[in-house]
Design a protein around this motif. Structure first.
Motif, short mmCIF file in Angstrom:
data_model
loop_
_atom_site.label_atom_id
_atom_site.label_comp_id
_atom_site.label_asym_id
_atom_site.label_seq_id
_atom_site.Cartn_x
_atom_site.Cartn_y
_atom_site.Cartn_z
N VAL A 281 7.55 3.69 6.41
CA VAL A 281 6.94 4.40 5.30
C VAL A 281 7.99 5.47 5.05
N LYS B 241 0.90 -1.16 0.02
CA LYS B 241 0.09 -0.02 0.29
C LYS B 241 0.92 1.27 -0.02
N THR B 242 2.33 1.05 0.51
CA THR B 242 2.93 2.22 0.69
C THR B 242 3.29 3.00 -0.84
N PHE C 275 -6.33 4.26 3.27
CA PHE C 275 -5.94 2.74 3.16
C PHE C 275 -6.17 2.03 4.55
N SER C 276 -6.64 0.85 4.36
CA SER C 276 -6.97 0.07 5.72
C SER C 276 -7.07 -1.21 5.24
N VAL D 113 0.06 7.73 10.00
CA VAL D 113 0.23 6.34 10.20
C VAL D 113 0.11 6.04 11.91
N VAL E 278 -2.89 11.29 3.31
CA VAL E 278 -3.03 9.90 3.37
C VAL E 278 -3.22 9.29 4.67
N VAL F 257 1.12 12.08 5.31
CA VAL F 257 0.88 10.86 5.71
C VAL F 257 0.44 10.62 6.98
N ASP G 234 -3.05 6.09 6.37
CA ASP G 234 -2.55 4.72 6.35
C ASP G 234 -2.75 3.82 7.54
N GLU G 235 -3.27 2.83 7.33
CA GLU G 235 -3.57 1.78 8.24
C GLU G 235 -4.72 2.58 9.17
#
Length: 436
Positions: free
Chosen positions: A110, A58-59, A205-206, A101, A173, A99, A175-176
């Protein structure tokens, strides 16, 4: 007639020629499913929701579109043609990307990946994480980085101290995202998003899509494209899974045998910080090199443990779920769930640390007879039954009606521990009250 060739792999995506050449040098040839599906949408400047299991790349799915857009000031004619309005063009072709996280380890990981594709174009990155000196991070921000990777808590610290402004951020973004919500970051995420311009691109993104994620998406994403390359909870096909049912006092003996039988690198998950420390001490007493990774360790200690595990200095890493999504180590031969995760969905992320980059992996889960309901919840999450090892000392109820549940044959066990105390009480195990 002359033959024409159709671009393949990353060459089939609308990335700039300079970025394509860099990918060739880095030997990135074929995109993963989430990359192939998400990148065309991201390159158009659209908001998107990407659902894919851990370890699927995903990164790069969001990193490559970010670098593509930021590598040249103003962009080329072809790049400008990708966007639907002049406002979106101006915003997406200037200003930093942010981003978010959930953990320090994932932020560092990342950033490592992004620097490989951003550095050759002169694009600087900054990492804002807890446990690291604020002064160093402020110096990173003063050089106006193109990409900022941050954990929500530390980013809020900078916002409160006015060492950062998000008014020019053009790409965000998450992420997770499900992990960040699990860790209680929903209020922080909302505050951060509300501090960025409304005219921005947001990519979420998940690995799973709980209701809280849907609410965040509804409130802060504009007409997002949903991309789902794997059903939430799908386990990696290349990972073989086994379940051992054992009394709590006998787990250490079973762990000893498993480490003797498996000669590669091993990642052991414990439920609590105290449990991880205790298990790591046991592993070292068995003669194995071992490090521990949990929130009681300083950032320097955590970084050293992870780097030592990657380099082979430590054969065994004992960690809490803080590492379930923050470890990208190739060649982990075995993941052992010494304790079950608090959240059934975290089982997928734990075992996803092995079986990466096309290699096969193995995951072993240890459970006590009293944890049949927890096993049932995990199996419900992954929509599959974890096979009971034929060497498992005990059996476990699968929560099927008695008429459908076969009676297991008695099995001999070398892990036969003390009988339960009078009144049915069982010996107390490693579990503590603190979570991580």
């Amino acid at each position: 007639m002359p033959q024409t060739s159709t671009p393949q792999g990353f060459r089939a995506l609308a990335l700039s020629p300079k970025l394509q050449d860099l990918l060739d040098k880095l030997a990135f040839v074929k995109p993963t499913p989430i990359q192939a599906a998400a990148m065309p949408v991201a390159l158009q400047g659209r908001d998107l929701i990407g659902i894919a299991q851990t370890g699927t790349g995903k990164t790069l799915a969001f990193g490559l579109p970010i670098v593509h857009r930021l590598q040249e000031t103003g962009g080329t004619k072809n790049e400008r043609a990708l966007f639907s309005t002049l406002t979106v063009q101006r915003l997406l072709l200037r200003g930093p990307a942010l981003v978010l996280v959930p953990t320090r380890e994932l932020a560092i990981q990342v950033d490592d990946h992004l620097r490989k594709i951003a550095g050759p174009f002169g694009l600087k990155t900054a990492v804002l994480i807890g446990g690291a000196p604020m002064g160093n991070q402020i110096r990173q921000l003063k050089v106006r980085p193109s990409i900022i990777v941050a954990t929500p808590g530390r980013l809020l610290d900078h916002m409160e101290q006015r060492t950062i402004s998000l008014s020019t951020v053009t790409i965000v973004v998450l992420d997770e995202a499900d992990r960040m919500l699990d860790m209680g970051f929903a209020p922080a995420i909302r505050r951060i998003l509300e501090s960025t311009p409304r005219e921005r691109q947001t990519m979420l993104f998940s690995a799973t899509m709980p209701p809280e994620i849907a609410t965040i998406a509804s409130d802060y994403l504009r007409d997002p494209v949903r991309i789902e390359v794997e059903k939430p909870g799908t386990t990696i096909d290349l990972v073989s899974q086994e379940l051992y049912v054992v009394e709590q006092p006998n787990k250490s003996d079973l762990l000893r045998e498993l480490l003797q039988e498996n000669h590669g690198t091993v990642l052991v998950f414990a439920r609590t910080r105290h449990g991880a420390h205790k298990v790591a001490r046991h592993v070292r007493s068995m003669g194995h090199s071992a490090a521990e990774l949990h929130s009681d360790r300083t950032l320097a200690q955590r970084t050293s443990a992870l780097q030592g595990f990657k380099s082979g200095e430590y054969r065994v890493l004992v960690a809490t779920d803080i590492a379930a999504r923050g470890i990208d180590v190739k060649g982990i031969s075995l993941v052992i769930n010494y304790d079950l995760p608090d959240n059934p969905d975290d089982y997928v992320h734990r075992i996803g640390r092995t079986g990466r980059a096309g290699e096969t992996g193995r995951a072993i889960t240890l459970a006590t007879p009293e944890q049949s309901r927890d096993i049932h919840d995990i199996e419900k999450s992954i929509r599959a039954e974890i096979p009971l090892s034929d060497r498992s000392p005990l059996t476990i109820s699968r929560h099927r009606p008695a008429a459908q549940r076969p009676r297991p044959a008695p099995q001999a066990s070398r892990f036969r521990g003390p009988a339960p105390a009078r009144g049915g009480a069982r010996p107390r195990g490693l579990f503590g009250r603190s979570r991580r």
